[in-house]
Design a protein around this motif. Structure first.
Motif, PDB file in Angstrom:
ATOM      1  N   VAL A  36     -40.612 -53.414 -31.543  1.00  0.00           N
ATOM      2  CA  VAL A  36     -39.585 -55.214 -31.789  1.00  0.00           C
ATOM      3  C   VAL A  36     -38.930 -54.321 -32.889  1.00  0.00           C
ATOM      4  CG1 VAL A  36     -39.693 -56.634 -33.476  1.00  0.00           C
ATOM      5  CG2 VAL A  36     -41.317 -56.511 -32.151  1.00  0.00           C
ATOM      6  N   ALA A  37     -39.662 -52.877 -33.147  1.00  0.00           N
ATOM      7  CA  ALA A  37     -38.299 -52.474 -34.744  1.00  0.00           C
ATOM      8  C   ALA A  37     -37.516 -51.997 -34.420  1.00  0.00           C
ATOM      9  CB  ALA A  37     -39.408 -51.366 -35.671  1.00  0.00           C
ATOM     10  N   LYS A  38     -37.568 -51.489 -33.083  1.00  0.00           N
ATOM     11  CA  LYS A  38     -36.357 -50.405 -32.805  1.00  0.00           C
ATOM     12  C   LYS A  38     -35.282 -51.422 -32.092  1.00  0.00           C
ATOM     13  CE  LYS A  38     -39.759 -46.047 -31.253  1.00  0.00           C
ATOM     14  NZ  LYS A  38     -40.097 -45.980 -29.872  1.00  0.00           N
ATOM     15  N   ARG A  39     -35.982 -52.214 -31.677  1.00  0.00           N
ATOM     16  CA  ARG A  39     -34.766 -53.593 -30.659  1.00  0.00           C
ATOM     17  C   ARG A  39     -34.107 -53.946 -32.079  1.00  0.00           C
ATOM     18  NH1 ARG A  39     -36.910 -58.599 -27.586  1.00  0.00           N
ATOM     19  NH2 ARG A  39     -34.768 -59.532 -27.878  1.00  0.00           N
ATOM     20  N   ALA A  40     -34.543 -54.536 -32.841  1.00  0.00           N
ATOM     21  CA  ALA A  40     -34.106 -54.842 -34.401  1.00  0.00           C
ATOM     22  C   ALA A  40     -33.200 -54.357 -34.681  1.00  0.00           C
ATOM     23  CB  ALA A  40     -34.924 -55.405 -35.671  1.00  0.00           C
ATOM     24  N   GLU A  41     -32.826 -52.560 -34.754  1.00  0.00           N
ATOM     25  CA  GLU A  41     -32.560 -51.670 -35.513  1.00  0.00           C
ATOM     26  C   GLU A  41     -31.185 -51.598 -34.557  1.00  0.00           C
ATOM     27  OE1 GLU A  41     -32.159 -50.107 -38.161  1.00  0.00           O
ATOM     28  OE2 GLU A  41     -34.264 -49.868 -38.733  1.00  0.00           O
ATOM     29  N   LEU A  42     -30.615 -52.349 -32.807  1.00  0.00           N
ATOM     30  CA  LEU A  42     -29.802 -52.428 -31.670  1.00  0.00           C
ATOM     31  C   LEU A  42     -29.300 -53.806 -32.155  1.00  0.00           C
ATOM     32  CD1 LEU A  42     -31.482 -50.171 -29.138  1.00  0.00           C
ATOM     33  CD2 LEU A  42     -30.243 -49.193 -31.286  1.00  0.00           C
ATOM     34  N   GLU A  43     -30.375 -54.848 -31.807  1.00  0.00           N
ATOM     35  CA  GLU A  43     -30.170 -55.478 -31.904  1.00  0.00           C
ATOM     36  C   GLU A  43     -29.349 -56.749 -33.324  1.00  0.00           C
ATOM     37  OE1 GLU A  43     -32.291 -57.960 -28.921  1.00  0.00           O
ATOM     38  OE2 GLU A  43     -32.870 -55.771 -27.987  1.00  0.00           O
ATOM     39  N   GLY A  44     -28.553 -57.191 -33.259  1.00  0.00           N
ATOM     40  CA  GLY A  44     -28.038 -58.267 -34.779  1.00  0.00           C
ATOM     41  C   GLY A  44     -28.772 -59.121 -34.429  1.00  0.00           C
ATOM     42  N   ALA A  45     -28.876 -60.276 -32.795  1.00  0.00           N
ATOM     43  CA  ALA A  45     -29.008 -61.186 -32.790  1.00  0.00           C
ATOM     44  C   ALA A  45     -30.354 -61.152 -33.401  1.00  0.00           C
ATOM     45  CB  ALA A  45     -29.393 -62.198 -32.155  1.00  0.00           C
ATOM     46  N   LEU A  46     -31.822 -60.339 -32.877  1.00  0.00           N
ATOM     47  CA  LEU A  46     -32.807 -59.915 -33.590  1.00  0.00           C
ATOM     48  C   LEU A  46     -33.248 -59.898 -34.636  1.00  0.00           C
ATOM     49  CD1 LEU A  46     -35.655 -60.170 -32.604  1.00  0.00           C
ATOM     50  CD2 LEU A  46     -35.499 -57.935 -32.273  1.00  0.00           C
ATOM     51  N   GLN A  47     -31.866 -58.876 -35.653  1.00  0.00           N
ATOM     52  CA  GLN A  47     -32.463 -59.086 -37.259  1.00  0.00           C
ATOM     53  C   GLN A  47     -32.277 -60.544 -37.408  1.00  0.00           C
ATOM     54  OE1 GLN A  47     -29.675 -56.625 -38.430  1.00  0.00           O
ATOM     55  NE2 GLN A  47     -30.328 -54.720 -37.173  1.00  0.00           N
ATOM     56  N   GLU A  48     -31.203 -61.555 -36.785  1.00  0.00           N
ATOM     57  CA  GLU A  48     -31.332 -62.108 -37.504  1.00  0.00           C
ATOM     58  C   GLU A  48     -32.325 -62.982 -37.636  1.00  0.00           C
ATOM     59  OE1 GLU A  48     -27.488 -64.022 -35.964  1.00  0.00           O
ATOM     60  OE2 GLU A  48     -26.028 -62.385 -36.856  1.00  0.00           O
ATOM     61  N   ARG A  49     -32.644 -62.928 -37.140  1.00  0.00           N
ATOM     62  CA  ARG A  49     -34.071 -63.590 -36.179  1.00  0.00           C
ATOM     63  C   ARG A  49     -35.267 -63.283 -37.338  1.00  0.00           C
ATOM     64  NH1 ARG A  49     -33.871 -67.271 -32.063  1.00  0.00           N
ATOM     65  NH2 ARG A  49     -32.381 -66.714 -30.771  1.00  0.00           N
ATOM     66  N   ILE A  50     -35.731 -62.379 -37.849  1.00  0.00           N
ATOM     67  CA  ILE A  50     -36.671 -61.714 -38.597  1.00  0.00           C
ATOM     68  C   ILE A  50     -35.990 -61.574 -40.140  1.00  0.00           C
ATOM     69  CG2 ILE A  50     -37.219 -59.489 -39.976  1.00  0.00           C
ATOM     70  CD1 ILE A  50     -36.674 -58.387 -36.733  1.00  0.00           C
ATOM     71  N   ALA A  51     -35.056 -62.092 -40.093  1.00  0.00           N
ATOM     72  CA  ALA A  51     -34.223 -62.271 -41.672  1.00  0.00           C
ATOM     73  C   ALA A  51     -34.440 -64.308 -41.789  1.00  0.00           C
ATOM     74  CB  ALA A  51     -32.961 -62.498 -41.588  1.00  0.00           C
ATOM     75  N   ALA A  52     -34.574 -65.047 -40.858  1.00  0.00           N
ATOM     76  CA  ALA A  52     -34.690 -66.539 -41.079  1.00  0.00           C
ATOM     77  C   ALA A  52     -36.015 -66.213 -40.925  1.00  0.00           C
ATOM     78  CB  ALA A  52     -34.138 -67.141 -39.549  1.00  0.00           C
ATOM     79  N   TRP A  53     -37.194 -65.670 -40.391  1.00  0.00           N
ATOM     80  CA  TRP A  53     -38.048 -66.174 -40.274  1.00  0.00           C
ATOM     81  C   TRP A  53     -39.080 -65.506 -41.971  1.00  0.00           C
ATOM     82  CZ3 TRP A  53     -41.459 -68.927 -38.771  1.00  0.00           C
ATOM     83  CH2 TRP A  53     -41.687 -69.746 -37.644  1.00  0.00           C
ATOM     84  N   GLU A  54     -38.547 -64.509 -42.373  1.00  0.00           N
ATOM     85  CA  GLU A  54     -38.989 -63.802 -43.733  1.00  0.00           C
ATOM     86  C   GLU A  54     -38.599 -65.264 -44.721  1.00  0.00           C
ATOM     87  OE1 GLU A  54     -36.833 -60.154 -44.360  1.00  0.00           O
ATOM     88  OE2 GLU A  54     -37.972 -58.908 -43.614  1.00  0.00           O
TER      89      GLU A  54
END
Length: 225
Positions: A36-54
């Motif tokens: 997940v960490a590797k994907r989030a570094e490359l995928e903005g959509a996943l980063q946004e989902r992580i930020a939303a859950w935080e």
């Protein structure tokens, strides 16, 4: 993804949303967290989902005060959770590394179950009414969208029709349609608890105006089942 919420039938975006939530909670096994960490570094959509859950779960931290932790405790907990060195979060996400290793983790997991698990809207209470006219009885049942009417007794004479009316708090009858068969199903959202249903005898085709013209044969209020 954790076995508790795993569902291959979910749409990809829902699975990613759950994955982001589990990542923020810190409940993923080490290999999955690394992925997940590797994907989030490359995928903005996943980063946004992580930020939303935080942001969504951050309020849970307000119920717990920070406290000192023995230097020997955190490495052991980290190793048990992640199988070694903690996998770094994506840029800007590292500040949550310590937050979920207290009682907040338990509360957050419960919150996740409530938020993620499929939610179903409450079903409206069924409404019923018995319009008793002696030899002629109409049983009404309303589920919030469909009004079903069952008739016991003779049909209307030739050249006449039974007509159903709804009478609200204003006392004004509003036509819901004609009742020609032993069973009728009428789609409507214009009735609710306390509304009175009434059946009048009208000329064939129904009342020529907006109000009943013939005698009212039976009436009764809708009540919760």
């Amino acid at each position: 993804m954790s076995d508790t919420f795993q569902s291959d039938a979910w749409p990809p975006e829902d699975r990613d949303d759950l994955l982001a939530a589990e990542y923020v909670l810190g409940v993923l096994p080490a290999p999955e967290r690394q992925a997940v960490a590797k994907r989030a570094e490359l995928e903005g959509a996943l980063q946004e989902r992580i930020a939303a859950w935080e942001n969504r779960l951050a309020l849970l931290n307000a119920a717990y005060e920070d406290g000192p932790v023995s230097p020997e405790v955190f490495p052991r907990v980290e190793a048990a959770l992640f199988g070694g060195d903690e996998v770094p979060a994506p840029a800007g996400r590292r500040r949550f590394g310590w937050l979920w290793l207290t009682g907040t983790l338990v509360a957050a997991v419960l919150a996740l179950a409530v938020v993620i698990w499929p939610q179903f809207p409450p079903q409206p209470a069924e409404l019923v009414a018995r319009l008793d006219g002696g030899a002629l009885v109409f049983e009404a049942r309303f589920d919030g969208a469909l009004l079903q009417i069952d008739r016991s007794g003779p049909g209307a004479a030739e050249g006449q029709d039974y007509q159903l009316w709804a009478i609200g708090e204003d006392g004004v009858p509003r036509s819901l349609g004609l009742l020609r068969g032993d069973h009728e199903a009428l789609a409507t959202d214009a009735i609710g608890p306390g509304v009175t249903l009434a059946v009048s005898l009208e000329p064939e085709g129904g009342s020529p105006g907006e109000l009943p013209t013939g005698p009212v044969l039976a009436a009764a209020p809708l009540t919760s089942l």
